[in-house]
Design a protein around this motif. Sequence first.
Motif, PDB file in Angstrom:
ATOM      1  N   LEU A   1       0.807  -1.217   0.000  1.00 55.74           N
ATOM      2  CA  LEU A   1       0.000   0.000   0.000  1.00 55.74           C
ATOM      3  C   LEU A   1       0.844   1.273   0.000  1.00 55.74           C
ATOM      4  N   ARG A   2       2.027   1.219   0.576  1.00 53.90           N
ATOM      5  CA  ARG A   2       2.953   2.351   0.597  1.00 53.90           C
ATOM      6  C   ARG A   2       2.316   3.649   1.090  1.00 53.90           C
ATOM      7  N   PRO A   3       1.655   3.626   2.239  1.00 49.76           N
ATOM      8  CA  PRO A   3       1.002   4.843   2.735  1.00 49.76           C
ATOM      9  C   PRO A   3       2.018   5.918   3.079  1.00 49.76           C
ATOM     10  N   ARG A   4       1.554   7.147   3.126  1.00 48.35           N
ATOM     11  CA  ARG A   4       2.429   8.250   3.502  1.00 48.35           C
ATOM     12  C   ARG A   4       2.838   8.144   4.969  1.00 48.35           C
ATOM     13  N   ALA A   5       1.969   7.537   5.787  1.00 49.94           N
ATOM     14  CA  ALA A   5       2.276   7.398   7.211  1.00 49.94           C
ATOM     15  C   ALA A   5       1.582   6.159   7.754  1.00 49.94           C
ATOM     16  N   PHE A   6       2.048   5.693   8.903  1.00 49.60           N
ATOM     17  CA  PHE A   6       1.362   4.586   9.577  1.00 49.60           C
ATOM     18  C   PHE A   6       1.377   4.804  11.079  1.00 49.60           C
ATOM     19  N   ILE A   7       0.420   4.170  11.750  1.00 51.16           N
ATOM     20  CA  ILE A   7       0.357   4.143  13.214  1.00 51.16           C
ATOM     21  C   ILE A   7       0.175   2.694  13.632  1.00 51.16           C
ATOM     22  N   VAL A   8       1.066   2.219  14.490  1.00 49.49           N
ATOM     23  CA  VAL A   8       0.985   0.857  15.036  1.00 49.49           C
ATOM     24  C   VAL A   8       0.914   0.962  16.550  1.00 49.49           C
ATOM     25  N   GLU A   9      -0.009   0.229  17.158  1.00 49.13           N
ATOM     26  CA  GLU A   9      -0.160   0.230  18.614  1.00 49.13           C
ATOM     27  C   GLU A   9      -0.005  -1.176  19.151  1.00 49.13           C
ATOM     28  N   ASN A  10       0.648  -1.298  20.315  1.00 44.47           N
ATOM     29  CA  ASN A  10       0.771  -2.606  20.955  1.00 44.47           C
ATOM     30  C   ASN A  10       1.004  -2.441  22.453  1.00 44.47           C
ATOM     31  N   VAL A  11       1.080  -3.553  23.148  1.00 42.38           N
ATOM     32  CA  VAL A  11       1.169  -3.533  24.610  1.00 42.38           C
ATOM     33  C   VAL A  11       2.579  -3.168  25.083  1.00 42.38           C
ATOM     34  N   LYS A  12       2.642  -2.717  26.332  1.00 39.62           N
ATOM     35  CA  LYS A  12       3.914  -2.372  26.953  1.00 39.62           C
ATOM     36  C   LYS A  12       4.854  -3.570  27.022  1.00 39.62           C
ATOM     37  N   GLY A  13       4.271  -4.787  27.095  1.00 31.77           N
ATOM     38  CA  GLY A  13       5.075  -5.997  27.173  1.00 31.77           C
ATOM     39  C   GLY A  13       6.029  -6.187  26.007  1.00 31.77           C
ATOM     40  N   LEU A  14       5.751  -5.494  24.907  1.00 28.54           N
ATOM     41  CA  LEU A  14       6.638  -5.554  23.747  1.00 28.54           C
ATOM     42  C   LEU A  14       8.042  -5.064  24.090  1.00 28.54           C
ATOM     43  N   LEU A  15       8.160  -4.221  25.138  1.00 25.88           N
ATOM     44  CA  LEU A  15       9.451  -3.642  25.512  1.00 25.88           C
ATOM     45  C   LEU A  15      10.210  -4.478  26.529  1.00 25.88           C
TER      46      LEU A  15
END
Length: 401
Positions: free
Chosen positions: A109-123
Amino acid sequence: MRGIELFAGGGGLLLGSALAGFSHDAAIEWEHNSCETLRLNQSKDYPLVRGMDILESDVRTVGWSKYGTDLDLLAGGPPCQPFSLGGLARAALDPRDMFPAMTHALSVLRPRAFIVENVKGLLRSSFADYYSYILLRLQHPLLTAREDETWKEHLTRLSKEHTNGVHDELSYAIVPTLVDAANYGVAQHRHRVIIVGFRTDIQADWSFPKPTHSAAALHAAQMDGTYWEQHRVPQKDRHIITAKNGDASLKPWRTLRDALHGLPDPRSKESSQWLNHNFQPGAKIYPGHTGSVLDEPSKAIKAGVHGVPGGENMIRYPNGEVRYYSTREAARIQGFPDRYEFSGAWGETMRQIGNAVPVQLAQIVASSVAIALEEATVRNTMDNSIEDMTSANGRMDYAKS
């Protein structure tokens, strides 16, 4: 501006980005009840979901060609169970890990921007290598894994190509941020990782929005009495927050009492006039399972019901009484509008709400992205105009000579 939502769930991130001005071509979600919620609201002509395709499908099987390559925003929260503290935390070994599907959609899709959300546990430190891998994949979605290449081997190659200054035809500048939703006016403590990326040819001037609310401001409002006067809380029922962090000049953290203001008790007759506002019996206190007090932000709404570890889905009143949130109360806490209806029984609706991005937080982040994209467009137009004028003047000077 055009957007597409992946892993749409019950619609938190979707509604927030719609409020920020993004018109969605499609929302993709594989889980049937969540799709039923989206369809239910679309059938009632709810404006924020009007006109979009609702695809009940695995993201990995969607044909993206019909949506073109002039997309402004791709947004989504890949399933968090592979990284959640409440899950098995298997990361790349978990078949529910959808980050590879997210990066594939980016590559097409090659969007101009993206937003990804996930849990704190990812860190968590145990995920450090895989988190690095996720970030590099989001930066370079065209640098896909080779046949029979493990993710760790792919990470090594990505790292080398990234540090060697590889400039593929598609790359993103990314900013990952850990936030507590309470600092942005959401009436709950919800710690999440939000990764925002801009296509590198956009040259966006962007940083994560600054907090708007603080514990210090709430503590001050409780100490000087303005909070208690606003809600007409008698002295005996007052619970003063102990946290004092943050900038006291900001707005006060929103509390559970703030969020539920104006809603009748779900045990009352008046509750029948509200969508999804039914009483759910069976709430109990036991060690570690204590619920949320009225005069602080709620604990994070969880995608569970009776067995949620800390009693996150319960109210605890000043007299010690507890009860479960109704679906409407949980929706209020997550920022869903009162007109937005959820499909399914209480446990199912709580799952949808507990998996959602708070609508207000999504709106704040998506609005900042929309502004950055608009400003980048204006700068690009001005630069092109100046270049055209310079070229024209050069031609005129040449002609005169």
